[in-house]
Design a protein around this motif. Structure first.
Motif, short mmCIF file in Angstrom:
data_model
loop_
_atom_site.label_atom_id
_atom_site.label_comp_id
_atom_site.label_asym_id
_atom_site.label_seq_id
_atom_site.Cartn_x
_atom_site.Cartn_y
_atom_site.Cartn_z
N GLU A 23 0.83 -1.21 0.00
CA GLU A 23 0.00 0.00 0.00
C GLU A 23 0.86 1.26 0.00
N ARG A 24 1.96 1.24 0.72
CA ARG A 24 2.87 2.39 0.68
C ARG A 24 3.43 2.59 -0.71
N LEU A 27 0.93 4.09 -3.04
CA LEU A 27 0.71 5.51 -2.79
C LEU A 27 1.85 6.35 -3.38
N ASP A 30 1.18 6.71 -7.01
CA ASP A 30 0.06 7.61 -7.31
C ASP A 30 0.42 9.08 -7.15
N LEU A 54 0.86 12.89 4.19
CA LEU A 54 1.92 11.98 3.79
C LEU A 54 3.08 12.04 4.78
N THR A 123 -2.32 3.24 7.12
CA THR A 123 -1.84 3.40 5.74
C THR A 123 -3.00 3.52 4.77
N ALA A 127 -4.15 7.06 3.20
CA ALA A 127 -3.99 7.10 1.74
C ALA A 127 -5.26 7.59 1.08
N GLU A 128 -6.41 7.17 1.61
CA GLU A 128 -7.69 7.66 1.08
C GLU A 128 -7.93 9.12 1.45
N ARG A 131 -5.99 10.48 -1.42
CA ARG A 131 -6.46 10.18 -2.78
C ARG A 131 -7.82 10.80 -3.09
N ARG A 138 -8.05 3.90 -6.15
CA ARG A 138 -7.28 2.67 -6.07
C ARG A 138 -8.24 1.51 -5.83
N TYR A 140 -8.35 -1.58 -4.10
CA TYR A 140 -7.60 -2.28 -3.06
C TYR A 140 -7.86 -3.78 -3.11
#
Length: 218
Positions: A23-24, A27, A30, A54, A123, A127-128, A131, A138, A140
């Motif tokens: 997941e990192r 990101l 992205d 971040l 994470t 991340a959301e 995003r 993404r 997932y």
């Protein structure tokens, strides 16, 4: 009753670190081409830009238990103050430096005194937070978001979640996750997770008699 992702070994921490690393890395990919204006976009975390969120993720991946405790003492048990202090340490002088600092912690297994699955939750959720305002989507892996949902449905550690979904029945329409009893809230596992953690932006992605009640709690 909570659904189970796999019949395989689900002991604490089993297989979680590879999911965190994936997941990192996703990101980082992205965010690689963001403009300065995009880096300054307000995140879903009130008062923080996507760049600052971040940096917060970098801080979490750089903070072992002893250093975390030292910071708590230094900030006189003001946990919000410690979060702000650690974020500032990892922000860097430019967005490029912020991203590079996060790239360096992609494989890190360093963490505060939390279970590894809590780090996976941090994470995915943060991340959301980044995003969604940027319009980045993404898809997932089902295992990843289900593990996160299963963690949050039984925990108020780090963020209120368990207390937010009392007397509600959450049912994912894209995976095995289900929990609770009462008024129905259904939707994707990701949307359920984000609403559980107080992100009102995801309520429109949910359906059922319990959505209004959940909205009041977000």
């Amino acid at each position: 009753m909570t659904g189970s992702v796999l019949a395989a070994d689900r002991s604490p921490g089993t297989g979680v670190w590879p999911l965190i690393r994936a997941e990192r890395a996703a990101l980082v990919a992205d965010l690689a081409e963001l403009s300065d204006d995009q880096w300054a976009t307000p995140s879903l975390c009130a008062g923080l830009s996507v760049r600052e969120v971040l940096a917060h993720l970098t801080a979490g991946a750089s903070l072992h238990a002893v250093r975390w405790l030292a910071g708590v003492i230094r900030c006189r048990f003001d946990f919000d103050k410690q979060v702000a202090m650690r974020l500032a340490e990892q922000l860097g002088a430019t967005p490029a430096e912020t991203l590079e600092r996060f790239r360096r912690v992609v494989p890190s297994r360093t963490k505060p005194p939390l279970p590894a699955v809590a780090m996976l939750g941090e994470t995915v959720v943060h991340a959301e937070d980044i995003r969604r305002p940027l319009g980045i989507r993404r898809d997932y892996p089902t295992e990843t978001v289900t593990r996160v949902a299963e963690y949050y449905q039984g925990s108020d550690q780090v963020v209120l979640a368990k207390g937010r979904i009392g007397d509600l029945r959450l049912v994912a329409d894209d995976g095995p996750f289900t929990t609770g009893s009462g008024a129905l809230v259904s939707g994707s596992t990701l949307a359920l997770t984000m609403a559980m953690t107080g992100r009102a932006a995801y309520l429109d992605d949910l359906e059922g008699d319990g959505v209004e009640r959940l909205s009041e709690r977000c």
